[in-house]
Motif scaffolding. Structure first.
Motif, PDB file in Angstrom:
ATOM      1  N   GLU A 129      -8.866 -23.890  -4.510  1.00 19.27           N
ATOM      2  CA  GLU A 129     -10.093 -23.617  -5.254  1.00 19.27           C
ATOM      3  C   GLU A 129      -9.854 -22.608  -6.372  1.00 19.27           C
ATOM      4  O   GLU A 129     -10.129 -22.878  -7.546  1.00 19.27           O
ATOM      5  CB  GLU A 129     -11.170 -23.079  -4.310  1.00 19.27           C
ATOM      6  CG  GLU A 129     -12.408 -22.602  -5.037  1.00 19.27           C
ATOM      7  CD  GLU A 129     -13.435 -21.963  -4.110  1.00 19.27           C
ATOM      8  OE1 GLU A 129     -14.355 -21.307  -4.639  1.00 19.27           O
ATOM      9  OE2 GLU A 129     -13.342 -22.099  -2.871  1.00 19.27           O
ATOM     10  N   LEU A 130      -9.369 -21.442  -6.008  1.00 22.50           N
ATOM     11  CA  LEU A 130      -9.318 -20.334  -6.950  1.00 22.50           C
ATOM     12  C   LEU A 130      -8.253 -20.502  -8.027  1.00 22.50           C
ATOM     13  O   LEU A 130      -8.497 -20.180  -9.197  1.00 22.50           O
ATOM     14  CB  LEU A 130      -9.138 -19.023  -6.188  1.00 22.50           C
ATOM     15  CG  LEU A 130     -10.285 -18.691  -5.225  1.00 22.50           C
ATOM     16  CD1 LEU A 130      -9.949 -17.462  -4.392  1.00 22.50           C
ATOM     17  CD2 LEU A 130     -11.600 -18.508  -5.968  1.00 22.50           C
ATOM     18  N   SER A 131      -7.086 -21.016  -7.681  1.00 23.87           N
ATOM     19  CA  SER A 131      -6.054 -21.167  -8.707  1.00 23.87           C
ATOM     20  C   SER A 131      -6.410 -22.270  -9.689  1.00 23.87           C
ATOM     21  O   SER A 131      -6.191 -22.129 -10.896  1.00 23.87           O
ATOM     22  CB  SER A 131      -4.681 -21.411  -8.078  1.00 23.87           C
ATOM     23  OG  SER A 131      -4.633 -22.662  -7.437  1.00 23.87           O
ATOM     24  N   VAL A 132      -6.996 -23.365  -9.195  1.00 23.23           N
ATOM     25  CA  VAL A 132      -7.355 -24.475 -10.087  1.00 23.23           C
ATOM     26  C   VAL A 132      -8.542 -24.097 -10.971  1.00 23.23           C
ATOM     27  O   VAL A 132      -8.538 -24.337 -12.188  1.00 23.23           O
ATOM     28  CB  VAL A 132      -7.627 -25.753  -9.275  1.00 23.23           C
ATOM     29  CG1 VAL A 132      -8.214 -26.841 -10.146  1.00 23.23           C
ATOM     30  CG2 VAL A 132      -6.337 -26.228  -8.606  1.00 23.23           C
ATOM     31  N   MET A 133      -9.564 -23.483 -10.401  1.00 20.84           N
ATOM     32  CA  MET A 133     -10.712 -23.078 -11.209  1.00 20.84           C
ATOM     33  C   MET A 133     -10.344 -21.909 -12.127  1.00 20.84           C
ATOM     34  O   MET A 133     -10.855 -21.800 -13.240  1.00 20.84           O
ATOM     35  CB  MET A 133     -11.905 -22.751 -10.318  1.00 20.84           C
ATOM     36  CG  MET A 133     -12.415 -23.946  -9.540  1.00 20.84           C
ATOM     37  SD  MET A 133     -12.847 -25.345 -10.600  1.00 20.84           S
ATOM     38  CE  MET A 133     -12.906 -26.672  -9.400  1.00 20.84           C
ATOM     39  N   GLY A 134      -9.440 -21.052 -11.680  1.00 21.78           N
ATOM     40  CA  GLY A 134      -8.918 -19.996 -12.550  1.00 21.78           C
ATOM     41  C   GLY A 134      -8.156 -20.590 -13.726  1.00 21.78           C
ATOM     42  O   GLY A 134      -8.242 -20.091 -14.849  1.00 21.78           O
ATOM     43  N   PHE A 135      -7.404 -21.670 -13.470  1.00 24.30           N
ATOM     44  CA  PHE A 135      -6.696 -22.365 -14.545  1.00 24.30           C
ATOM     45  C   PHE A 135      -7.695 -22.897 -15.574  1.00 24.30           C
ATOM     46  O   PHE A 135      -7.508 -22.727 -16.778  1.00 24.30           O
ATOM     47  CB  PHE A 135      -5.859 -23.514 -13.970  1.00 24.30           C
ATOM     48  CG  PHE A 135      -4.994 -24.194 -14.990  1.00 24.30           C
ATOM     49  CD1 PHE A 135      -3.686 -23.798 -15.187  1.00 24.30           C
ATOM     50  CD2 PHE A 135      -5.487 -25.243 -15.753  1.00 24.30           C
ATOM     51  CE1 PHE A 135      -2.880 -24.427 -16.138  1.00 24.30           C
ATOM     52  CE2 PHE A 135      -4.704 -25.873 -16.705  1.00 24.30           C
ATOM     53  CZ  PHE A 135      -3.394 -25.466 -16.901  1.00 24.30           C
ATOM     54  N   ALA A 136      -8.764 -23.526 -15.086  1.00 24.25           N
ATOM     55  CA  ALA A 136      -9.783 -24.060 -15.998  1.00 24.25           C
ATOM     56  C   ALA A 136     -10.413 -22.936 -16.815  1.00 24.25           C
ATOM     57  O   ALA A 136     -10.529 -23.036 -18.051  1.00 24.25           O
ATOM     58  CB  ALA A 136     -10.851 -24.816 -15.216  1.00 24.25           C
ATOM     59  N   SER A 137     -10.785 -21.855 -16.162  1.00 20.97           N
ATOM     60  CA  SER A 137     -11.403 -20.724 -16.842  1.00 20.97           C
ATOM     61  C   SER A 137     -10.439 -20.092 -17.843  1.00 20.97           C
ATOM     62  O   SER A 137     -10.811 -19.801 -18.990  1.00 20.97           O
ATOM     63  CB  SER A 137     -11.863 -19.694 -15.812  1.00 20.97           C
ATOM     64  OG  SER A 137     -12.480 -18.613 -16.443  1.00 20.97           O
ATOM     65  N   GLY A 138      -9.208 -19.885 -17.409  1.00 23.85           N
ATOM     66  CA  GLY A 138      -8.202 -19.297 -18.298  1.00 23.85           C
ATOM     67  C   GLY A 138      -7.908 -20.176 -19.501  1.00 23.85           C
ATOM     68  O   GLY A 138      -7.727 -19.678 -20.614  1.00 23.85           O
ATOM     69  N   GLY A 139      -7.876 -21.486 -19.267  1.00 24.22           N
ATOM     70  CA  GLY A 139      -7.639 -22.413 -20.371  1.00 24.22           C
ATOM     71  C   GLY A 139      -8.772 -22.400 -21.377  1.00 24.22           C
ATOM     72  O   GLY A 139      -8.548 -22.392 -22.598  1.00 24.22           O
ATOM     73  N   LEU A 140      -9.996 -22.397 -20.878  1.00 31.69           N
ATOM     74  CA  LEU A 140     -11.159 -22.351 -21.770  1.00 31.69           C
ATOM     75  C   LEU A 140     -11.156 -21.062 -22.595  1.00 31.69           C
ATOM     76  O   LEU A 140     -11.405 -21.088 -23.805  1.00 31.69           O
ATOM     77  CB  LEU A 140     -12.448 -22.472 -20.961  1.00 31.69           C
ATOM     78  CG  LEU A 140     -12.696 -23.846 -20.326  1.00 31.69           C
ATOM     79  CD1 LEU A 140     -13.842 -23.769 -19.327  1.00 31.69           C
ATOM     80  CD2 LEU A 140     -12.948 -24.908 -21.390  1.00 31.69           C
ATOM     81  N   ALA A 141     -10.858 -19.945 -21.939  1.00 32.64           N
ATOM     82  CA  ALA A 141     -10.807 -18.666 -22.654  1.00 32.64           C
ATOM     83  C   ALA A 141      -9.688 -18.688 -23.702  1.00 32.64           C
ATOM     84  O   ALA A 141      -9.887 -18.240 -24.838  1.00 32.64           O
ATOM     85  CB  ALA A 141     -10.609 -17.517 -21.665  1.00 32.64           C
ATOM     86  N   TYR A 142      -8.544 -19.222 -23.328  1.00 33.53           N
ATOM     87  CA  TYR A 142      -7.413 -19.281 -24.260  1.00 33.53           C
ATOM     88  C   TYR A 142      -7.764 -20.125 -25.485  1.00 33.53           C
ATOM     89  O   TYR A 142      -7.350 -19.820 -26.598  1.00 33.53           O
ATOM     90  CB  TYR A 142      -6.175 -19.854 -23.570  1.00 33.53           C
ATOM     91  CG  TYR A 142      -4.951 -19.803 -24.430  1.00 33.53           C
ATOM     92  CD1 TYR A 142      -4.135 -18.672 -24.440  1.00 33.53           C
ATOM     93  CD2 TYR A 142      -4.616 -20.862 -25.266  1.00 33.53           C
ATOM     94  CE1 TYR A 142      -3.021 -18.603 -25.258  1.00 33.53           C
ATOM     95  CE2 TYR A 142      -3.506 -20.809 -26.091  1.00 33.53           C
ATOM     96  CZ  TYR A 142      -2.710 -19.682 -26.082  1.00 33.53           C
ATOM     97  OH  TYR A 142      -1.616 -19.616 -26.899  1.00 33.53           O
ATOM     98  N   LEU A 143      -8.550 -21.177 -25.266  1.00 32.50           N
ATOM     99  CA  LEU A 143      -8.943 -22.063 -26.360  1.00 32.50           C
ATOM    100  C   LEU A 143     -10.142 -21.524 -27.150  1.00 32.50           C
ATOM    101  O   LEU A 143     -10.664 -22.207 -28.021  1.00 32.50           O
ATOM    102  CB  LEU A 143      -9.244 -23.466 -25.823  1.00 32.50           C
ATOM    103  CG  LEU A 143      -8.026 -24.199 -25.243  1.00 32.50           C
ATOM    104  CD1 LEU A 143      -8.448 -25.492 -24.577  1.00 32.50           C
ATOM    105  CD2 LEU A 143      -6.979 -24.449 -26.325  1.00 32.50           C
ATOM    106  N   GLY A 144     -10.577 -20.313 -26.821  1.00 32.42           N
ATOM    107  CA  GLY A 144     -11.574 -19.634 -27.626  1.00 32.42           C
ATOM    108  C   GLY A 144     -13.006 -19.684 -27.130  1.00 32.42           C
ATOM    109  O   GLY A 144     -13.928 -19.365 -27.882  1.00 32.42           O
TER     110      GLY A 144
END
Length: 183
Positions: A142-157
């Motif tokens: 749960e946390l690593s995959v949703m963290g990946f999504a959140s981190g990716g969205l933040a990285y993309l601005g």
């Protein structure tokens, strides 16, 4: 369920970056005595038993993160930053490609795990990510995959990025459902 070697190598890279190579090697040498799978080199195409991989991550939390499960979220965030900044996803997404990135996440799931499903459900002003059919529900997934999504969205601005936890392994549900609102 098996976890592909790329997941281990991502974790190894993060641990070396964060805690140093000597600390990682000492940890892995000690851990391999309890979990013999890790006594041999892990290659990107290696298949690890999910239970062994989860024990490795649980032990990392105990040793380096004071058993704080939010470290799993940070594992995901850092993995996204690496993948989008210098890794395999660097050329695939541009700033602002939020929806396209989220629609791609099921492919990332399949690239790491041999079972379970990640689906993307676009809605009005939000996108839901839904993890189902995981034979071994564990906060890591749960946390690593949703963290990946959140981190990716933040990285993309993404600005004003928010998420809601509608269901989760951390809540003893047998599936995960997060709603991401990207402003």
């Amino acid at each position: 369920m098996e976890v592909k070697g790329v997941a281990f190598l991502a974790r190894q890279q993060l641990m070396v970056q964060t805690h140093g190579e000597a600390a990682w090697k000492a940890f892995l040498t000690h851990f391999a005595k309890k979990e013999p799978f890790f006594s041999k080199p892990v290659m990107p195409v290696s298949r690890m038993p999910a239970d062994a991989f989860l024990r490795l991550n649980d032990e990392l939390l105990a040793r380096f993160y004071n058993n704080n499960p939010s470290a799993y979220w940070q594992f995901g965030v850092k993995s996204a930053e690496y993948a989008l900044g210098q890794g395999q996803l660097k050329a695939m997404f541009s700033q602002g490609d939020f929806r396209r990135f989220l629609l791609f996440t099921p492919g990332i799931w399949k690239g790491y795990f041999t079972e379970g499903d990640l689906s993307v459900l676009p809605g009005q002003g939000h996108t839901d990510l839904h993890i189902t059919h995981v034979p071994r529900p564990h906060p890591y997934f749960e946390l690593s995959v949703m963290g990946f999504a959140s981190g990716g969205l933040a990285y993309l601005g993404a600005q004003n990025l928010e998420h809601q936890v509608l269901k989760g392994f951390t809540r003893n549900d047998n599936e995960v459902l997060y709603r991401f609102n990207v402003g």
